[in-house]
Motif scaffolding. Structure first.
Motif, PDB file in Angstrom:
ATOM      1  N   ILE A   8      95.534  78.421 -25.416  1.00 12.19           N
ATOM      2  CA  ILE A   8      96.231  78.885 -24.212  1.00 12.19           C
ATOM      3  C   ILE A   8      95.424  78.527 -22.973  1.00 12.19           C
ATOM      4  O   ILE A   8      95.966  78.025 -21.974  1.00 12.19           O
ATOM      5  N   SER A   9      94.127  78.748 -23.031  1.00 11.96           N
ATOM      6  CA  SER A   9      93.259  78.406 -21.912  1.00 11.96           C
ATOM      7  C   SER A   9      93.307  76.912 -21.615  1.00 11.96           C
ATOM      8  O   SER A   9      93.358  76.487 -20.450  1.00 11.96           O
ATOM      9  N   ALA A  10      93.336  76.094 -22.675  1.00 15.46           N
ATOM     10  CA  ALA A  10      93.377  74.644 -22.500  1.00 15.46           C
ATOM     11  C   ALA A  10      94.667  74.205 -21.808  1.00 15.46           C
ATOM     12  O   ALA A  10      94.640  73.340 -20.925  1.00 15.46           O
ATOM     13  N   LEU A  11      95.798  74.786 -22.182  1.00 14.10           N
ATOM     14  CA  LEU A  11      97.073  74.438 -21.542  1.00 14.10           C
ATOM     15  C   LEU A  11      97.046  74.754 -20.050  1.00 14.10           C
ATOM     16  O   LEU A  11      97.535  73.975 -19.227  1.00 14.10           O
ATOM     17  N   LEU A  12      96.478  75.889 -19.708  1.00 18.26           N
ATOM     18  CA  LEU A  12      96.386  76.269 -18.295  1.00 18.26           C
ATOM     19  C   LEU A  12      95.475  75.320 -17.533  1.00 18.26           C
ATOM     20  O   LEU A  12      95.785  74.901 -16.411  1.00 18.26           O
ATOM     21  N   LEU A  13      94.361  74.972 -18.138  1.00 23.02           N
ATOM     22  CA  LEU A  13      93.421  74.059 -17.491  1.00 23.02           C
ATOM     23  C   LEU A  13      94.034  72.672 -17.328  1.00 23.02           C
ATOM     24  O   LEU A  13      93.918  72.043 -16.266  1.00 23.02           O
ATOM     25  N   GLN A  14      94.707  72.194 -18.360  1.00 22.81           N
ATOM     26  CA  GLN A  14      95.334  70.878 -18.297  1.00 22.81           C
ATOM     27  C   GLN A  14      96.380  70.802 -17.193  1.00 22.81           C
ATOM     28  O   GLN A  14      96.567  69.749 -16.568  1.00 22.81           O
ATOM     29  N   ALA A  15      97.064  71.918 -16.932  1.00 26.10           N
ATOM     30  CA  ALA A  15      98.135  71.941 -15.930  1.00 26.10           C
ATOM     31  C   ALA A  15      97.623  71.745 -14.509  1.00 26.10           C
ATOM     32  O   ALA A  15      98.423  71.535 -13.583  1.00 26.10           O
ATOM     33  N   LEU A  16      96.315  71.785 -14.312  1.00 31.28           N
ATOM     34  CA  LEU A  16      95.749  71.572 -12.982  1.00 31.28           C
ATOM     35  C   LEU A  16      95.602  70.083 -12.641  1.00 31.28           C
ATOM     36  O   LEU A  16      95.340  69.746 -11.494  1.00 31.28           O
ATOM     37  N   HIS A  17      95.775  69.219 -13.636  1.00 37.02           N
ATOM     38  CA  HIS A  17      95.677  67.782 -13.373  1.00 37.02           C
ATOM     39  C   HIS A  17      97.075  67.248 -13.059  1.00 37.02           C
ATOM     40  O   HIS A  17      97.968  67.288 -13.918  1.00 37.02           O
ATOM     41  N   PRO A  18      97.323  66.730 -11.858  1.00 39.29           N
ATOM     42  CA  PRO A  18      98.685  66.315 -11.467  1.00 39.29           C
ATOM     43  C   PRO A  18      99.333  65.307 -12.399  1.00 39.29           C
ATOM     44  O   PRO A  18     100.537  65.383 -12.656  1.00 39.29           O
ATOM     45  N   LEU A  19      98.563  64.361 -12.916  1.00 37.76           N
ATOM     46  CA  LEU A  19      99.156  63.331 -13.772  1.00 37.76           C
ATOM     47  C   LEU A  19      99.413  63.858 -15.184  1.00 37.76           C
ATOM     48  O   LEU A  19     100.440  63.526 -15.794  1.00 37.76           O
ATOM     49  N   ALA A  20      98.505  64.668 -15.699  1.00 36.32           N
ATOM     50  CA  ALA A  20      98.742  65.291 -17.007  1.00 36.32           C
ATOM     51  C   ALA A  20      99.957  66.206 -16.930  1.00 36.32           C
ATOM     52  O   ALA A  20     100.799  66.224 -17.835  1.00 36.32           O
ATOM     53  N   LEU A  21     100.068  66.939 -15.834  1.00 28.83           N
ATOM     54  CA  LEU A  21     101.191  67.849 -15.649  1.00 28.83           C
ATOM     55  C   LEU A  21     102.506  67.088 -15.498  1.00 28.83           C
ATOM     56  O   LEU A  21     103.546  67.509 -16.016  1.00 28.83           O
ATOM     57  N   ALA A  22     102.471  65.949 -14.821  1.00 22.74           N
ATOM     58  CA  ALA A  22     103.692  65.159 -14.629  1.00 22.74           C
ATOM     59  C   ALA A  22     104.269  64.721 -15.968  1.00 22.74           C
ATOM     60  O   ALA A  22     105.493  64.748 -16.169  1.00 22.74           O
ATOM     61  N   GLY A  23     103.410  64.320 -16.884  1.00 23.81           N
ATOM     62  CA  GLY A  23     103.889  63.911 -18.197  1.00 23.81           C
ATOM     63  C   GLY A  23     104.553  65.058 -18.936  1.00 23.81           C
ATOM     64  O   GLY A  23     105.606  64.891 -19.571  1.00 23.81           O
ATOM     65  N   MET A  41      85.410  66.504 -12.177  1.00 24.73           N
ATOM     66  CA  MET A  41      86.866  66.437 -12.159  1.00 24.73           C
ATOM     67  C   MET A  41      87.511  67.411 -11.181  1.00 24.73           C
ATOM     68  O   MET A  41      88.691  67.259 -10.830  1.00 24.73           O
ATOM     69  N   ARG A  42      86.778  68.382 -10.708  1.00 21.23           N
ATOM     70  CA  ARG A  42      87.382  69.438  -9.894  1.00 21.23           C
ATOM     71  C   ARG A  42      88.060  68.899  -8.637  1.00 21.23           C
ATOM     72  O   ARG A  42      89.092  69.431  -8.200  1.00 21.23           O
ATOM     73  N   ALA A  43      87.532  67.838  -8.078  1.00 19.70           N
ATOM     74  CA  ALA A  43      88.125  67.275  -6.856  1.00 19.70           C
ATOM     75  C   ALA A  43      89.504  66.688  -7.113  1.00 19.70           C
ATOM     76  O   ALA A  43      90.300  66.525  -6.176  1.00 19.70           O
ATOM     77  N   GLN A  44      89.813  66.365  -8.365  1.00 20.49           N
ATOM     78  CA  GLN A  44      91.111  65.767  -8.700  1.00 20.49           C
ATOM     79  C   GLN A  44      92.166  66.797  -9.091  1.00 20.49           C
ATOM     80  O   GLN A  44      93.326  66.449  -9.308  1.00 20.49           O
ATOM     81  N   LEU A  45      91.783  68.061  -9.195  1.00 16.85           N
ATOM     82  CA  LEU A  45      92.684  69.090  -9.710  1.00 16.85           C
ATOM     83  C   LEU A  45      93.441  69.775  -8.574  1.00 16.85           C
ATOM     84  O   LEU A  45      92.899  70.001  -7.496  1.00 16.85           O
TER      85      LEU A  45
END
Length: 316
Positions: free
Chosen positions: A76-91, A217-221
């Motif tokens: 669950i934590s991983a899904l939330l963290l992944q959602a902060l990346h615009p390109l990962a979220l777009a997919g 990576m924080r600057a990209q989130l």
């Protein structure tokens, strides 16, 4: 309860207490595994005899991935963290049914992790190839105009790091807080093999490298409207049954509590962080032993029996 109630009767049949205990264990196991099974290919973790899969029982990932509760909260934590990346979220946004089947997404992730960790070699490699084929069709353009593709090596690395860092954080919190740094490094090195086979690049392979990567990576989130929608869907995910609803809410909030402080702040969870921490951590520590007791025939146990049974096979 008397000793007589506990013992089998004179015919050798189980006592009433044993039958009730077995029924309770089966019911709990069915309710728990429903959260992470029933999606994707059916895997046989019990055969062939002696097959160690991609890692084998002496690996650190076999130990870390064996605990259902910590893996559930870490997922669950991983899904939330992944959602902060615009390109990962777009997919996910463009190619996933998460809005109506968020549990399905959790199940598919759980199947992949369990299968590549504990499955026999053939099944593990087949899972990897299956995911690679799926990734080839996940392409598009993000809201900011950037093209994305799920097979992008850098994007695969982000998804991988979000997962394994979350699993390790959960393991340290709820299973073994004294796991040596050397063992943590070994875990990250082992699991990097799966990311590499999927096509990831520049994969961090130690605890220090993971921490440095997340910092870089924080600057990209970004916490966008889409991110908040994913959070809303996940935090309101339906429980598989009314009886499982309290445990489900506990797992969801424990997943939030696993996030780094900066990620909690980006996602708007910092307001109740202290209360969440005070409630979820003791709650998970109470629930986890019950889950371990129920999963007497869990995936990791079946895999260990599979490997051990190879010792009894006639080499002829």
């Amino acid at each position: 309860m008397s000793d007589q109630a506990r013992r089998p009767d004179s015919s050798g049949s189980p006592s009433i207490a044993q039958l009730l205990t077995g029924r309770l264990r089966s019911k709990l196991a069915a309710g728990v595994t429903h959260l992470t099974s029933g999606s994707g290919p059916m895997l046989d973790y019990s055969s062939p005899p002696g097959d160690p899969g991609l890692f084998g029982p002496d690996s650190v990932c076999w130990k870390v991935h064996a605990d259902f509760t910590s893996m559930m909260t870490g997922g669950i934590s991983a899904l939330l963290l992944q959602a902060l990346h615009p390109l990962a979220l777009a997919g996910v946004w463009d190619h996933s049914t998460f809005r109506v089947d968020i549990l399905g997404r959790l199940r598919r992730t759980a199947t992949f992790i369990a299968g590549t960790t504990y499955g026999n070699r053939h099944d593990a490699l087949a899972l990897i190839e299956r995911v690679k084929r799926i990734h080839l069709g996940v392409t598009g353009t993000a809201p900011d105009g950037r093209p994305y593709r799920a097979s992008d090596p850098a994007l695969l690395t982000w998804v991988h790091v979000a997962e394994v860092s979350s699993f390790m954080t959960a393991h340290l919190r709820y299973v073994n807080p004294f796991l040596p740094v050397a063992a943590q490094d070994q875990y990250f090195a082992e699991t990097a093999r799966i990311a590499e086979m999927l096509g990831a690049s520049d994969i961090p392979r130690s605890r220090a490298a993971i921490e440095a990567y997340l910092l870089a990576m924080r600057a990209q989130l970004v916490a966008s409207e889409r991110t908040r929608e994913v959070v809303k869907v996940l935090m309101n995910a339906p429980a598989p049954s009314v009886a499982m609803r309290p445990a489900g809410m506990l797992m969801l909030n424990a997943g939030v509590d696993l996030l780094p402080d900066w990620a909690q702040a980006m996602l708007g969870f910092e307001r109740h962080a202290v209360i969440r921490r005070a409630l979820t951590r003791p709650g998970v520590r109470l629930v986890a032993p019950v889950v371990r007791w129920a999963l007497v025939n869990g995936v990791s146990k079946r895999a260990r029996r599979r490997v051990a049974s190879g010792c009894d096979v006639d080499p002829k």
